[in-house]
Design an enzyme around this catalytic site. Structure first.
Site, PDB file in Angstrom:
ATOM      1  N   GLU A 171       0.800  -1.232   0.000  1.00  0.00           N
ATOM      2  CA  GLU A 171       0.000   0.000   0.000  1.00  0.00           C
ATOM      3  C   GLU A 171       0.835   1.285   0.000  1.00  0.00           C
ATOM      4  O   GLU A 171       0.604   2.193   0.790  1.00  0.00           O
ATOM      5  CB  GLU A 171      -0.957  -0.007   1.193  1.00  0.00           C
ATOM      6  CG  GLU A 171      -1.889  -1.205   1.157  1.00  0.00           C
ATOM      7  CD  GLU A 171      -2.794  -1.319   2.382  1.00  0.00           C
ATOM      8  OE1 GLU A 171      -2.765  -0.420   3.238  1.00  0.00           O
ATOM      9  OE2 GLU A 171      -3.521  -2.323   2.478  1.00  0.00           O
ATOM     10  N   ASN A 213       1.983  -5.200  -3.118  1.00  0.00           N
ATOM     11  CA  ASN A 213       0.576  -5.481  -2.825  1.00  0.00           C
ATOM     12  C   ASN A 213      -0.170  -4.181  -2.550  1.00  0.00           C
ATOM     13  O   ASN A 213       0.332  -3.318  -1.830  1.00  0.00           O
ATOM     14  CB  ASN A 213       0.520  -6.385  -1.576  1.00  0.00           C
ATOM     15  CG  ASN A 213      -0.857  -6.941  -1.294  1.00  0.00           C
ATOM     16  OD1 ASN A 213      -1.483  -7.522  -2.177  1.00  0.00           O
ATOM     17  ND2 ASN A 213      -1.327  -6.788  -0.061  1.00  0.00           N
ATOM     18  N   HIS A 249     -10.649  -5.912  -2.346  1.00  0.00           N
ATOM     19  CA  HIS A 249     -11.707  -5.692  -1.348  1.00  0.00           C
ATOM     20  C   HIS A 249     -12.842  -4.956  -2.052  1.00  0.00           C
ATOM     21  O   HIS A 249     -12.716  -3.772  -2.384  1.00  0.00           O
ATOM     22  CB  HIS A 249     -11.179  -4.835  -0.193  1.00  0.00           C
ATOM     23  CG  HIS A 249     -10.114  -5.492   0.620  1.00  0.00           C
ATOM     24  ND1 HIS A 249     -10.360  -6.599   1.408  1.00  0.00           N
ATOM     25  CD2 HIS A 249      -8.797  -5.215   0.782  1.00  0.00           C
ATOM     26  CE1 HIS A 249      -9.250  -6.965   2.026  1.00  0.00           C
ATOM     27  NE2 HIS A 249      -8.279  -6.138   1.654  1.00  0.00           N
ATOM     28  N   GLU A 278      -6.386 -10.537  -1.123  1.00  0.00           N
ATOM     29  CA  GLU A 278      -7.191 -10.281   0.082  1.00  0.00           C
ATOM     30  C   GLU A 278      -8.668 -10.222  -0.283  1.00  0.00           C
ATOM     31  O   GLU A 278      -9.413  -9.367   0.198  1.00  0.00           O
ATOM     32  CB  GLU A 278      -6.764  -8.962   0.746  1.00  0.00           C
ATOM     33  CG  GLU A 278      -5.295  -8.919   1.112  1.00  0.00           C
ATOM     34  CD  GLU A 278      -4.873  -7.627   1.807  1.00  0.00           C
ATOM     35  OE1 GLU A 278      -5.756  -6.860   2.260  1.00  0.00           O
ATOM     36  OE2 GLU A 278      -3.659  -7.383   1.906  1.00  0.00           O
ATOM     37  N   ASP A 280     -12.405 -10.103  -0.673  1.00  0.00           N
ATOM     38  CA  ASP A 280     -13.706 -10.180  -0.017  1.00  0.00           C
ATOM     39  C   ASP A 280     -14.662  -9.271  -0.779  1.00  0.00           C
ATOM     40  O   ASP A 280     -14.240  -8.275  -1.376  1.00  0.00           O
ATOM     41  CB  ASP A 280     -13.657  -9.854   1.484  1.00  0.00           C
ATOM     42  CG  ASP A 280     -12.957  -8.555   1.836  1.00  0.00           C
ATOM     43  OD1 ASP A 280     -12.813  -7.676   0.955  1.00  0.00           O
ATOM     44  OD2 ASP A 280     -12.564  -8.398   3.004  1.00  0.00           O
TER      45      ASP A 280
END
Ligand code: G2I
Length: 478
Positions: A171, A213, A249, A278, A280
């Site tokens: 990030e 990432n 996400h 990650e 979701d």
């Protein structure tokens, strides 16, 4: 033995330490250090991990160490997943709570659980502006740069041989339209902090894949363009980067982008693996199920998309539980999203056994492990193939990369012969099937890199102890 690496580019695993060979009951996943061999079994198609393995991918989940005593949680974890990521336990605040004092107990619980269940481990995350220990938050300049590099070195060294891929930097780019770096104490140590972290990670664990990432980079936008430019620059300058993680996400405000697959593909085209790290998706019912299926289909359509990790097991395990963004409900029951994910894994993409004539909806235009033939090394004139080797050696070990170049007739498959020096032993190989690990060793193509057009190049690699091989490998084409 076979060291098939299943579309993971030059992923590597065990360099040192004990070899571990465990068969996972449902997924029949063989772990050799950090190297996984996904072997289809009778149960393939009935669990996420086994179905992903059938397609040469992993299917993982974030794991929280404090849930490893929850039998429902562990039951699903062991049954469904062949990869794990520590949700918080490998972060800087967890692993170096005071400067120079490292704490691995909770991370080790996750790693040991995974290894004893034949699951591979993604490392998350070595350098990040968030979840820093207080002492680092209060540092700046050279002291912080050195502390960060020491952290990367220590943690990557400690887990050397156990981590398939590290999120080296997490990030680091800002949201919004500028495509700028995120302001942080790390960024203020100098713009080169990211590449410095990657170089330190490579030196500490030359076998782990090194990933950048981030989130909100899932579609093409100013932020992903900036990451793309960085990866392109790193590749051009030889900064060691192997993969890009797309956190993925998603919710109503941040839906699965329409160009999700195209965006991941353009990164893959830069010569890095892409991973969904990650995942979701907030929602419920059919809409949520369809969105999960879309994500899976996108990954399977990209030869270099090596795996998917969901960010938790049950909705109640999620960092945003109220959005019910995962594949199992709070009681551990499979949701519609689970079924659509499993079905997508079973039906989509490019299975390892795809016959040459079978049409695919999204054929890769170029195999991911191939590059244009070097202008200085023309392909051999006749049918057949040729190979060269290059080494990255250190005292007591080495990583060898073999470049296979198809002759004028192209190849349907190839076999490479390498003679190792006395005392040299291969511990791990990727993008190849291997026969033997000492003396005269044979390597053959895996399903996705055997067919090469005339002059096309593919690479595979292996790692060993002792002295690196030299000379010109033999190459036989079929
Ligand atoms: O925020 C979602 C993810 C975004 N990408 C990077 C990931 O590392 C991040 O994971 C989340 C974890 O899922 C949360 O569990 O990162 C959060 C912190 O940034 C994690 O939350 C923290 C809480 O903020 C802490 O209060 C808590 O002590 O989890 C900690 C451990 O439970």
């Amino acid at each position: 033995m076979s060291d098939k690496k299943d579309r993971r580019g030059r992923q590597v695993g065990l360099r040192s330490g004990p070899r571990l060979a465990l068969v996972l009951g449902t997924a029949a996943t063989l772990a050799v250090g950090a190297t996984m061999v996904f072997a289809p079994t009778a149960s393939a198609g009935t669990t996420l991990g086994a179905s992903a393995a059938e397609k040469g991918r992993y299917f993982g989940t974030a794991v929280a160490a404090n849930k490893l005593s929850d039998s429902t949680y562990v039951g699903i974890l062991n049954r469904e997943f062949n990869s794990v990521t520590a949700e918080n336990e490998m972060k800087w605040d967890a692993t170096e709570p005071s400067q120079g004092n490292f704490s691995y107990a909770n991370a080790d619980r996750i790693v040991n659980h995974a290894r004893s269940n034949g699951q591979q481990v993604r490392g998350h995350a070595l350098a990040w502006h968030s979840q820093q220990p207080g002492w680092a938050q209060n540092m700046s300049g050279t002291a912080l740069r050195n502390a960060m590099l020491n952290h990367v070195t220590q943690v990557a060294t400690y887990y050397r041989g156990k981590i398939v891929a590290w999120d080296v930097v997490n990030e680091a780019f800002a949201d919004g339209g500028g495509g700028n770096r995120r302001d942080s104490n790390l960024q203020r140590t100098g713009n080169d902090w990211i590449e410095a972290a990657f170089r330190a990670a490579r030196a500490a664990d030359p076998g782990a894949k090194l990933c950048y990432n981030d989130y909100n980079t899932d579609g093409q936008n100013a932020k992903s363009n900036a990451v793309y430019a960085m990866v392109q620059d790193f590749k051009a300058r030889g900064v060691p980067i192997d993969c890009v993680g797309f956190q993925s996400h998603f919710n109503a405000q941040s839906p699965v982008p329409s160009d999700y697959q195209a965006n991941l593909q353009r990164f893959a085209n830069l010569g890095v693996d892409v991973q969904i790290t990650e995942l979701d998706i907030e929602g419920s019912g059919t809409t949520q199920a369809n969105n999960f299926a879309r994500v899976v289909q996108a990954c399977l359509a990209i030869t270099r998309c090596t795996g998917i990790t969901v960010w938790g097991i049950r909705d109640t395990d999620s960092w945003r539980a109220s959005g019910t963004p995962l594949l199992f409900d709070g009681s551990g029951n499979k949701k519609a999203a689970y079924t659509s994910t499993l079905n997508a894994l079973n039906s989509g993409g490019n299975p390892i056994t795809t016959p040459p004539t079978q049409p695919t909806t999204n054929p890769p235009t170029t195999p991911p492990t191939t590059t244009p033939p070097p202008t200085t090394t023309p392909p051999p004139g006749g049918a057949g193939c040729s190979a060269t080797l290059s080494n990255n050696a250190w005292n007591g070990g080495y990583v060898t990369t073999i470049r296979v170049t198809a002759g004028s007739s192209g190849t349907n498959g190839w076999t490479i012969g390498v003679t190792l020096p006395s005392g040299s032993t291969i511990t791990n190989a990727w993008n190849t099937n291997r026969s033997g690990n000492t003396g005269s060793v044979q390597f053959s193509n895996v399903a996705y890199n055997g067919r090469l057009t005339a002059g096309q190049v593919t690479e595979f690699g292996f790692q060993g102890t002792g002295n690196a091989p030299s000379g010109t490998p033999t190459c036989a084409a079929s």
